[in-house]
Design a protein around this motif. Structure first.
Motif, PDB file in Angstrom:
ATOM      1  N   ASP A 148       0.886  -1.161   0.000  1.00 28.72           N
ATOM      2  CA  ASP A 148       0.000   0.000   0.000  1.00 28.72           C
ATOM      3  C   ASP A 148       0.925   1.212   0.000  1.00 28.72           C
ATOM      4  N   ILE A 149       0.824   2.001  -1.043  1.00 32.63           N
ATOM      5  CA  ILE A 149       1.654   3.199  -1.179  1.00 32.63           C
ATOM      6  C   ILE A 149       0.726   4.364  -1.476  1.00 32.63           C
ATOM      7  N   GLY A 150       0.518   5.220  -0.496  1.00 34.84           N
ATOM      8  CA  GLY A 150      -0.349   6.374  -0.698  1.00 34.84           C
ATOM      9  C   GLY A 150      -1.745   5.999  -1.140  1.00 34.84           C
ATOM     10  N   GLY A 151      -2.249   4.861  -0.654  1.00 38.59           N
ATOM     11  CA  GLY A 151      -3.592   4.432  -1.018  1.00 38.59           C
ATOM     12  C   GLY A 151      -3.673   3.643  -2.314  1.00 38.59           C
ATOM     13  N   ARG A 152      -2.549   3.442  -2.971  1.00 40.03           N
ATOM     14  CA  ARG A 152      -2.509   2.648  -4.207  1.00 40.03           C
ATOM     15  C   ARG A 152      -1.880   1.301  -3.925  1.00 40.03           C
ATOM     16  N   ARG A 153      -2.339   0.308  -4.646  1.00 43.97           N
ATOM     17  CA  ARG A 153      -1.755  -1.025  -4.502  1.00 43.97           C
ATOM     18  C   ARG A 153      -0.675  -1.194  -5.568  1.00 43.97           C
ATOM     19  N   PRO A 198       4.751   6.425   9.467  1.00 40.29           N
ATOM     20  CA  PRO A 198       3.492   5.723   9.705  1.00 40.29           C
ATOM     21  C   PRO A 198       3.656   4.639  10.756  1.00 40.29           C
ATOM     22  N   PHE A 199       2.713   4.573  11.661  1.00 44.39           N
ATOM     23  CA  PHE A 199       2.769   3.595  12.742  1.00 44.39           C
ATOM     24  C   PHE A 199       2.787   2.176  12.197  1.00 44.39           C
ATOM     25  N   TYR A 200       2.010   1.931  11.167  1.00 42.08           N
ATOM     26  CA  TYR A 200       1.932   0.591  10.599  1.00 42.08           C
ATOM     27  C   TYR A 200       2.783   0.445   9.342  1.00 42.08           C
ATOM     28  N   GLY A 201       3.626   1.398   9.076  1.00 47.48           N
ATOM     29  CA  GLY A 201       4.448   1.364   7.880  1.00 47.48           C
ATOM     30  C   GLY A 201       5.517   0.292   7.927  1.00 47.48           C
ATOM     31  N   HIS A 202       6.141   0.083   6.786  1.00 45.22           N
ATOM     32  CA  HIS A 202       7.235  -0.872   6.663  1.00 45.22           C
ATOM     33  C   HIS A 202       8.342  -0.273   5.816  1.00 45.22           C
ATOM     34  N   ILE A 203       9.533  -0.765   6.053  1.00 44.26           N
ATOM     35  CA  ILE A 203      10.658  -0.474   5.173  1.00 44.26           C
ATOM     36  C   ILE A 203      10.950  -1.756   4.409  1.00 44.26           C
ATOM     37  N   ILE A 204      10.940  -1.650   3.101  1.00 45.97           N
ATOM     38  CA  ILE A 204      11.260  -2.779   2.240  1.00 45.97           C
ATOM     39  C   ILE A 204      12.733  -2.635   1.877  1.00 45.97           C
ATOM     40  N   ARG A 205      13.534  -3.525   2.412  1.00 41.39           N
ATOM     41  CA  ARG A 205      14.979  -3.492   2.128  1.00 41.39           C
ATOM     42  C   ARG A 205      15.226  -4.343   0.894  1.00 41.39           C
ATOM     43  N   ARG A 257      22.817  -0.889  -4.872  1.00 44.16           N
ATOM     44  CA  ARG A 257      23.205  -0.139  -3.668  1.00 44.16           C
ATOM     45  C   ARG A 257      22.309  -0.603  -2.539  1.00 44.16           C
ATOM     46  N   ARG A 258      22.709  -0.253  -1.327  1.00 41.37           N
ATOM     47  CA  ARG A 258      21.830  -0.525  -0.173  1.00 41.37           C
ATOM     48  C   ARG A 258      20.730   0.523  -0.194  1.00 41.37           C
ATOM     49  N   ILE A 259      19.496   0.080  -0.155  1.00 45.98           N
ATOM     50  CA  ILE A 259      18.383   1.035  -0.150  1.00 45.98           C
ATOM     51  C   ILE A 259      17.159   0.388   0.498  1.00 45.98           C
ATOM     52  N   GLY A 260      16.410   1.211   1.210  1.00 46.13           N
ATOM     53  CA  GLY A 260      15.148   0.792   1.784  1.00 46.13           C
ATOM     54  C   GLY A 260      14.041   1.675   1.242  1.00 46.13           C
ATOM     55  N   LEU A 261      12.867   1.114   1.095  1.00 50.63           N
ATOM     56  CA  LEU A 261      11.719   1.859   0.594  1.00 50.63           C
ATOM     57  C   LEU A 261      10.679   1.948   1.694  1.00 50.63           C
ATOM     58  N   LEU A 262      10.306   3.154   2.077  1.00 56.62           N
ATOM     59  CA  LEU A 262       9.272   3.357   3.081  1.00 56.62           C
ATOM     60  C   LEU A 262       7.913   3.289   2.387  1.00 56.62           C
ATOM     61  N   VAL A 263       7.082   2.365   2.853  1.00 54.98           N
ATOM     62  CA  VAL A 263       5.738   2.197   2.298  1.00 54.98           C
ATOM     63  C   VAL A 263       4.731   2.268   3.439  1.00 54.98           C
ATOM     64  N   ASP A 264       3.489   2.543   3.099  1.00 55.59           N
ATOM     65  CA  ASP A 264       2.451   2.601   4.127  1.00 55.59           C
ATOM     66  C   ASP A 264       2.237   1.237   4.765  1.00 55.59           C
ATOM     67  N   VAL A 324       6.176   9.660  -1.907  1.00 55.44           N
ATOM     68  CA  VAL A 324       6.636  10.974  -2.362  1.00 55.44           C
ATOM     69  C   VAL A 324       7.303  10.838  -3.724  1.00 55.44           C
ATOM     70  N   LEU A 325       8.137   9.817  -3.869  1.00 53.86           N
ATOM     71  CA  LEU A 325       8.833   9.596  -5.131  1.00 53.86           C
ATOM     72  C   LEU A 325       7.848   9.379  -6.281  1.00 53.86           C
ATOM     73  N   LEU A 326       6.734   8.693  -5.979  1.00 54.58           N
ATOM     74  CA  LEU A 326       5.729   8.408  -7.008  1.00 54.58           C
ATOM     75  C   LEU A 326       4.712   9.528  -7.193  1.00 54.58           C
ATOM     76  N   GLY A 327       4.839  10.598  -6.387  1.00 56.88           N
ATOM     77  CA  GLY A 327       3.897  11.704  -6.499  1.00 56.88           C
ATOM     78  C   GLY A 327       2.550  11.417  -5.869  1.00 56.88           C
ATOM     79  N   LEU A 328       2.496  10.460  -4.956  1.00 56.17           N
ATOM     80  CA  LEU A 328       1.240  10.098  -4.303  1.00 56.17           C
ATOM     81  C   LEU A 328       1.079  10.773  -2.949  1.00 56.17           C
ATOM     82  N   GLU A 329       2.096  11.475  -2.509  1.00 57.21           N
ATOM     83  CA  GLU A 329       2.078  12.182  -1.225  1.00 57.21           C
ATOM     84  C   GLU A 329       2.849  13.473  -1.428  1.00 57.21           C
ATOM     85  N   ALA A 330       2.263  14.578  -1.042  1.00 58.16           N
ATOM     86  CA  ALA A 330       2.843  15.883  -1.345  1.00 58.16           C
ATOM     87  C   ALA A 330       4.100  16.207  -0.558  1.00 58.16           C
TER      88      ALA A 330
END
Length: 167
Positions: free
Chosen positions: A11-16, A73-80, A88-95, A61-67
């Motif tokens: 779930d990213i900014g309300g989009r699947r 987010p309390f229930y958010g996750h980081i996708i490593r 490179r080492r990178i994590g993605l913050l998602v809802d 934010v990167l996808l333009g779904l959040e200004a």
């Protein structure tokens, strides 16, 4: 007969959206992120993982779904992501990391690269009235964004090293 592929749905900014499950190293709860105040909005901050600095990018934010900025987010996750996928080492913050979905490749509808920024959405899948956007991780960041993220990461690592070297 084509082999079904497994995707991690998000779930990213309300989009699947979905990522190839094979590209994911681990799913982490959102810890306190160290974020420089002058960091660009897509950069959520950094996490110290096993002595290394992991940059975390706000995918909404990167996808333009959040200004802009919002609290972690309390229930958010980081996708490593696996390093061989992202180079490179990178994590993605998602809802929220929602779950796994097996998809027959024949059921994917290709999305022309010119219809999305940098061709990031490579395909769509519809099931039970739910549209899922499949993301192409190799096109996640533009070259300029990769260079900037690498510079921010080096800066954060140097700062962490300076503190760990203190007597």
């Amino acid at each position: 007969m084509p082999t079904r592929q497994t995707y991690l749905t998000l779930d990213i900014g309300g989009r699947r959206c979905a990522l190839r499950a094979s590209a994911v190293r681990e799913i982490l709860p959102v810890p306190h992120l160290q974020r420089p105040p002058e960091a660009p909005p897509p950069l959520a901050g950094f996490v110290d993982l096993s002595g290394g600095v992991l940059p975390v990018v706000r995918l909404a934010v990167l996808l333009g779904l959040e200004a802009g900025d919002r609290a972690d987010p309390f229930y958010g996750h980081i996708i490593r992501l696996r390093r061989d996928v992202a180079a490179r080492r990178i994590g993605l913050l998602v809802d929220r990391a929602v779950g796994l979905l097996d998809i027959d490749p024949q059921a994917l509808r290709a999305v022309p690269a010119e219809q999305t920024l940098n061709g990031l959405v490579e395909a769509e899948h519809s099931e039970d009235g739910q549209l899922t956007h499949v993301l192409a991780l190799e096109r996640l960041l533009l070259a300029e964004e990769r260079a900037a993220l690498d510079a921010w990461t080096r800066r954060a690592a140097a700062r962490a090293d300076a503190w760990s070297a203190a007597p």
